[in-house]
Scaffold this active site. Structure first.
Site, PDB file in Angstrom:
ATOM      1  N   HIS A 122       0.815  -1.209   0.000  1.00  0.00           N
ATOM      2  CA  HIS A 122       0.000   0.000   0.000  1.00  0.00           C
ATOM      3  C   HIS A 122       0.854   1.266   0.000  1.00  0.00           C
ATOM      4  O   HIS A 122       1.624   1.491   0.931  1.00  0.00           O
ATOM      5  CB  HIS A 122      -0.883  -0.027   1.254  1.00  0.00           C
ATOM      6  CG  HIS A 122      -1.823   1.109   1.369  1.00  0.00           C
ATOM      7  ND1 HIS A 122      -1.824   1.964   2.451  1.00  0.00           N
ATOM      8  CD2 HIS A 122      -2.811   1.538   0.539  1.00  0.00           C
ATOM      9  CE1 HIS A 122      -2.771   2.857   2.297  1.00  0.00           C
ATOM     10  NE2 HIS A 122      -3.392   2.624   1.150  1.00  0.00           N
TER      11      HIS A 122
ATOM     12  N   GLU B 284       0.291  -0.650  -4.718  1.00  0.00           N
ATOM     13  CA  GLU B 284      -0.741   0.372  -4.941  1.00  0.00           C
ATOM     14  C   GLU B 284      -0.081   1.709  -4.701  1.00  0.00           C
ATOM     15  O   GLU B 284       0.804   1.835  -3.853  1.00  0.00           O
ATOM     16  CB  GLU B 284      -1.884   0.161  -3.938  1.00  0.00           C
ATOM     17  CG  GLU B 284      -3.065   1.127  -4.095  1.00  0.00           C
ATOM     18  CD  GLU B 284      -3.028   2.351  -3.191  1.00  0.00           C
ATOM     19  OE1 GLU B 284      -3.974   3.128  -3.222  1.00  0.00           O
ATOM     20  OE2 GLU B 284      -2.031   2.549  -2.446  1.00  0.00           O
TER      21      GLU B 284
ATOM     22  N   ASP C 289      -0.967   6.329  -5.231  1.00  0.00           N
ATOM     23  CA  ASP C 289      -1.974   7.358  -5.513  1.00  0.00           C
ATOM     24  C   ASP C 289      -1.435   8.342  -6.539  1.00  0.00           C
ATOM     25  O   ASP C 289      -0.307   8.813  -6.419  1.00  0.00           O
ATOM     26  CB  ASP C 289      -2.301   8.115  -4.219  1.00  0.00           C
ATOM     27  CG  ASP C 289      -2.717   7.160  -3.112  1.00  0.00           C
ATOM     28  OD1 ASP C 289      -3.782   6.553  -3.240  1.00  0.00           O
ATOM     29  OD2 ASP C 289      -1.948   7.021  -2.138  1.00  0.00           O
TER      30      ASP C 289
ATOM     31  N   HIS D 101      -0.646  11.382  -2.058  1.00  0.00           N
ATOM     32  CA  HIS D 101      -1.928  10.975  -1.481  1.00  0.00           C
ATOM     33  C   HIS D 101      -2.805  12.147  -1.069  1.00  0.00           C
ATOM     34  O   HIS D 101      -3.962  12.241  -1.453  1.00  0.00           O
ATOM     35  CB  HIS D 101      -1.697  10.063  -0.270  1.00  0.00           C
ATOM     36  CG  HIS D 101      -2.965   9.635   0.406  1.00  0.00           C
ATOM     37  ND1 HIS D 101      -3.602  10.393   1.364  1.00  0.00           N
ATOM     38  CD2 HIS D 101      -3.735   8.532   0.229  1.00  0.00           C
ATOM     39  CE1 HIS D 101      -4.696   9.770   1.751  1.00  0.00           C
ATOM     40  NE2 HIS D 101      -4.803   8.639   1.086  1.00  0.00           N
TER      41      HIS D 101
ATOM     42  N   GLU E 107      -4.265   4.285  -8.172  1.00  0.00           N
ATOM     43  CA  GLU E 107      -5.461   4.949  -7.648  1.00  0.00           C
ATOM     44  C   GLU E 107      -5.468   6.404  -8.101  1.00  0.00           C
ATOM     45  O   GLU E 107      -4.511   7.146  -7.865  1.00  0.00           O
ATOM     46  CB  GLU E 107      -5.503   4.876  -6.113  1.00  0.00           C
ATOM     47  CG  GLU E 107      -6.789   5.508  -5.593  1.00  0.00           C
ATOM     48  CD  GLU E 107      -6.861   5.674  -4.090  1.00  0.00           C
ATOM     49  OE1 GLU E 107      -6.149   4.975  -3.338  1.00  0.00           O
ATOM     50  OE2 GLU E 107      -7.652   6.544  -3.660  1.00  0.00           O
TER      51      GLU E 107
HETATM   52  O1  G3P Z   1      -6.469   2.000  -2.901  1.00  0.00           O
HETATM   53  C1  G3P Z   1      -6.652   1.542  -1.603  1.00  0.00           C
HETATM   54  C2  G3P Z   1      -6.426   2.621  -0.590  1.00  0.00           C
HETATM   55  O2  G3P Z   1      -5.198   3.240  -0.856  1.00  0.00           O
HETATM   56  C3  G3P Z   1      -7.517   3.647  -0.572  1.00  0.00           C
HETATM   57  O3  G3P Z   1      -7.376   4.587   0.438  1.00  0.00           O
HETATM   58  O4  G3P Z   1      -6.760   6.776   1.307  1.00  0.00           O
HETATM   59  O5  G3P Z   1      -5.098   4.940   1.395  1.00  0.00           O
HETATM   60  O6  G3P Z   1      -5.674   6.020  -0.764  1.00  0.00           O
HETATM   61  P1  G3P Z   1      -6.170   5.630   0.591  1.00  0.00           P
HETATM   62 MG    MG Z   2      -4.557   4.795  -2.164  1.00  0.00          MG
END
Ligand code: G3P
Ligand code: MG
Length: 245
Positions: free
Chosen positions: A12, A39, A41, A54, A114
């Site tokens: 993440h 993953e 952002d 993020h 994302e």
């Molecule tokens: O994509 C999964 C997760 O990253 C979504 O929440 O706020 O960590 O981007 P966030």
């Molecule tokens: Mg995310």
């Protein structure tokens, strides 16, 4: 339905428990710990470029009040986004999406991109991310899963995405009419909070044939419970809890 073989363990924001989130060093650390999927952002700058970040503002990671979408790429590239996490990461900068795509290819990693739009920039950000993927996604790694909490960003992205890309709608809590919403959008996967997921919803989504993936899972018992409910992948800050390098 486009389906991609995503690994059950997805790092993440990179291995963000060990290195500053959404940076090259966090992605490299994820690979070093044995992760084959990450993953991250993606946000759009004022001049329409895409970088990894993020939060809407730079306060938490760079100590500045500005929003990312109110600055040009050149203003952002020199910012230190490592020190806040640990001074040993001083000088770590935000990678562009393009640099990250090259890194993924070098590391042979799959990725969930994302789309994280600043408020009011949903359509432009969705379109910008999709066009980057269409032009620069490496052919030697799996096609990406593209997700967003913003249905508007996904709608804007979809006409520009190559057909092999999987689109996932992100929700905190999955709404009762999830299937109608997914089908109206044309998305084929659901990403949701691990903490607000109910077993019945997980099983219903699985029975309907849609992949379900959950964030952010940093404990083994929770992961075991989710996998028992048919969740396909978890997003974790600590891939080393679940993988051996
Ligand atoms: O994509 C999964 C997760 O990253 C979504 O929440 O706020 O960590 O981007 P966030
Ligand atoms: Mg995310």
């Amino acid at each position: 339905m486009t389906k991609i073989d995503v690994h059950p363990i997805v790092a993440h924001r990179g291995a963000s428990g060990h290195a500053p989130e959404n940076t090259a060093v966090a992605i490299a650390k994820a690979a070093e710990l044995g992760a084959s999927w990450v993953e991250f952002d993606c946000m759009m700058t004022r001049d329409g470029r895409v970088i990894l970040n993020h939060d809407e503002t730079l306060e938490r990671t760079a100590g500045m009040e500005e929003r990312v979408c109110d600055l040009d790429l050149a203003d952002l590239l020199h910012l230190d986004v490592g020190t806040w996490f640990d001074p040993k990461f001083a000088g770590e900068t935000m990678p562009t999406f393009r640099q990250t795509m090259r890194q993924l290819s070098d590391l042979r990693m799959g990725a969930n991109t994302e789309i994280k739009p600043c408020k009011g920039k949903e359509r432009e950000t969705g379109e910008a991310v999709a066009k980057e993927i269409a032009a620069h996604w490496p052919s030697d790694i799996p096609p990406p899963v593209v997700s967003s909490f913003s249905t508007e960003a996904l709608e804007a992205a979809m006409p520009h995405l190559p057909p092999e890309v999987e689109v996932a709608q992100l929700w905190g809590r999955i709404p009762g009419d999830w299937r109608e919403r997914l089908e109206a959008l044309g998305a084929t996967a659901v990403h949701s909070s691990a903490f607000r997921l109910e077993e019945a919803a997980a099983r219903e989504i699985g029975a309907a044939g849609f992949p379900l993936r959950c964030y952010t899972v940093n404990e083994k018992p929770l992961a075991d419970k989710l996998f028992g409910w048919g969740v396909g992948s978890i997003f974790t800050d600590f891939p080393d809890l679940f993988l051996t390098p």
